[in-house]
Design an enzyme around this catalytic site. Structure first.
Site, PDB file in Angstrom:
ATOM      1  N   HIS A 117       0.851  -1.191   0.000  1.00  0.00           N
ATOM      2  CA  HIS A 117       0.000   0.000   0.000  1.00  0.00           C
ATOM      3  C   HIS A 117       0.884   1.238   0.000  1.00  0.00           C
ATOM      4  O   HIS A 117       1.972   1.235   0.578  1.00  0.00           O
ATOM      5  CB  HIS A 117      -0.999   0.014   1.164  1.00  0.00           C
ATOM      6  N   HIS A 155       7.352   1.183  11.324  1.00  0.00           N
ATOM      7  CA  HIS A 155       8.126   2.182  10.607  1.00  0.00           C
ATOM      8  C   HIS A 155       8.759   3.191  11.553  1.00  0.00           C
ATOM      9  O   HIS A 155       8.323   3.377  12.689  1.00  0.00           O
ATOM     10  CB  HIS A 155       7.253   2.905   9.571  1.00  0.00           C
ATOM     11  N   GLU A 186       4.761  12.649  13.695  1.00  0.00           N
ATOM     12  CA  GLU A 186       3.341  12.417  13.472  1.00  0.00           C
ATOM     13  C   GLU A 186       2.533  12.603  14.759  1.00  0.00           C
ATOM     14  O   GLU A 186       2.758  11.904  15.746  1.00  0.00           O
ATOM     15  CB  GLU A 186       3.104  10.993  12.963  1.00  0.00           C
ATOM     16  N   HIS A 191       4.173  10.224  17.649  1.00  0.00           N
ATOM     17  CA  HIS A 191       5.355   9.432  17.317  1.00  0.00           C
ATOM     18  C   HIS A 191       6.315  10.374  16.607  1.00  0.00           C
ATOM     19  O   HIS A 191       6.092  10.763  15.464  1.00  0.00           O
ATOM     20  CB  HIS A 191       4.981   8.248  16.424  1.00  0.00           C
ATOM     21  N   HIS A 224       7.257   2.795  15.591  1.00  0.00           N
ATOM     22  CA  HIS A 224       5.851   2.587  15.939  1.00  0.00           C
ATOM     23  C   HIS A 224       5.184   1.757  14.857  1.00  0.00           C
ATOM     24  O   HIS A 224       5.777   1.464  13.820  1.00  0.00           O
ATOM     25  CB  HIS A 224       5.124   3.916  16.155  1.00  0.00           C
TER      26      HIS A 224
END
Length: 445
Positions: A296, A339, A345, A369, A375
């Site tokens: 994705h 990642h 974020e 994060h 995370h």
């Protein structure tokens, strides 16, 4: 107040930031001249310039207003006390730890004291430097009272309001918008506004953007259609108040709050034309792009608005959503993989369940994060997604969002209070990954 039913409706834009016009009285807009010697109806001409005068045409933001009183007419400003609204730079260092918070309590359960939108705002995290016009702040609000005989403007940054509970009727100098959960409103820097509650309580999030104006992202290989369509953003139509009621004007400037008194309503603009405008958008209109084969794409495909930095392709802050959508990709771990990013974020949840964190991350809550902090899905989500039958599946009844920034997002002292000390910080958030087990075997593929 002008009869809104007689105002020409103007709700669709040919392009975000398009040059628009609106008048509440016929002939109030001058033709051919922005500042005639004597504007119609005895009005004053006044410009709102949201960019440097010499900014390139594509980024030059300004609106001409024709109003009953010029905005310079007021008493001297005095300090205004609001202890929970802080401004970057914050004066403490940030841990690389992952953070997650419970929602702010609804105000009627917390206190009987009536509190409006401005007084309820609390800075949860921030980065950059407001004076240098870089970075942003994340604010939370929980209020139970309309702004009464007062107005507000923010000279430090534009404000992106993201409601989570309760509808808001927001009157601005250029007209009125009503928004509720699932909608957003972008208020330009410096524009005066008033927030009226249409329900008993309201709660939500605000991005105070110190940097470049939010705008639609470039579409690149996606082509001409997709993501947020310009025509789905709506601007207000001109409406005005003509009265001599005493009005308190509160301003945020240079990291502090200030107040003065007006002997009239600041919402006295009878007509306007320009592109520095408050825009409303319904997140349900977002045209989601996704994979129809395997893997994705990056979450950048969910970007609604972006505020660019001086580094091309790297945002001062992006506003990204995770809306209802179909998952059809094959032989793929469908939730977000684990990642670590150079970008930081801050996430919030408007409604429903976020697919990577079905437990603990609740509507009204938030998480952070930061740059290079690892995370991803919690242990139950990973285990379920690793063995799930990969048939087409639709995520429904969900709406999460993210403020993503190139700068480290620093939580405030208030945000770092754990529940035991009257705060919202979940001290055990890190344990959501503690049940992950090693499945490695050097002899079994």
């Amino acid at each position: 107040m002008t009869d809104l039913s007689k105002i020409q409706t103007q709700t669709a834009l040919s392009g975000f930031g398009s040059y628009l016009t609106s008048e509440a009285l016929p002939g109030a807009l001058p033709v051919g001249k922005n500042s005639p010697q004597r504007p119609a109806y005895g009005l004053y001409a006044e410009t709102l310039s949201g960019s440097a005068f010499t900014a390139p045409r594509a980024t030059n933001m300004r609106t001409w207003t024709y109003r009953i009183w010029p905005s310079a007419r007021h008493e001297p400003f005095q300090p205004y006390t609001q202890a929970t609204w802080l401004t970057a730079p914050l004066d403490h260092r940030c841990s690389p730890q992952q953070y997650r918070w419970d929602p702010l309590p609804m105000l009627d359960k917390l206190s009987a004291k009536p509190t409006d939108f401005v007084d309820s705002l609390v800075t949860w995290a921030a980065n950059g430097d407001a004076r240098a016009q870089t970075g942003m702040a994340v604010l939370l609000y929980s209020c139970n009272r309309s702004m009464q005989d007062r107005a507000f403007y923010n000279a430090d940054g534009e404000m992106l309001i993201v409601p989570q509970v309760g509808r808001l009727q927001i009157m601005t100098e250029l007209g009125e918008h009503t928004i509720g959960p699932g909608e957003i409103l972008l208020l330009p820097r410096g524009l005066r506004f008033r927030v009226v509650l249409l329900d008993a309580q309201a709660r939500g999030y605000v991005c105070e953007n110190y940097g470049a104006h939010f705008r639609l992202p470039e579409l690149g290989p996606i082509g001409s259609n997709g993501l947020a369509n310009p025509r789905d953003f709506s601007a207000p139509h001109a409406a005005y108040e003509d009265n001599n009621k005493s009005t308190q004007l509160v301003a945020k400037f240079d990291g502090g709050l200030w107040q003065t008194q007006l002997d009239h309503s600041p919402f006295d603009v009878v007509a306007w034309h320009g592109n520095l405008l408050p825009f409303k958008y319904n997140l349900e209109h977002f045209n989601t792009i996704g994979s129809v084969s395997f893997d994705h794409p990056d979450p950048s495909i969910f970007t609604v608005l972006t505020s660019p930095s001086d580094l091309p392709g790297t945002a001062n802050v992006d506003f990204v959503i995770f809306p209802p959508r179909w998952l059809v990709n094959e032989d793929t771990f469908r939730p977000p993989w684990y990642h670590r990013n150079v970008m930081s974020e801050f996430m919030g949840l408007i409604k429903g369940v976020y697919d990577a964190k079905p437990e603990g991350f609740v509507p009204g809550g938030s998480s952070l994060h930061n740059s290079w902090s690892g995370h991803g899905p919690d242990a139950p989500t990973h285990n379920k997604a690793s063995t799930a039958q990969l048939i087409p599946h639709k995520l429904t009844d969900t709406m999460a969002f993210m403020f993503e920034s190139r700068y480290v997002i620093v939580p405030t002292v208030a945000a770092l209070k754990v529940a035991a000390n009257g705060g919202q910080l979940q001290a055990d958030y890190h344990r959501c990954w503690s049940d992950l087990k090693s499945n490695f075997s050097a002899t079994t593929r």
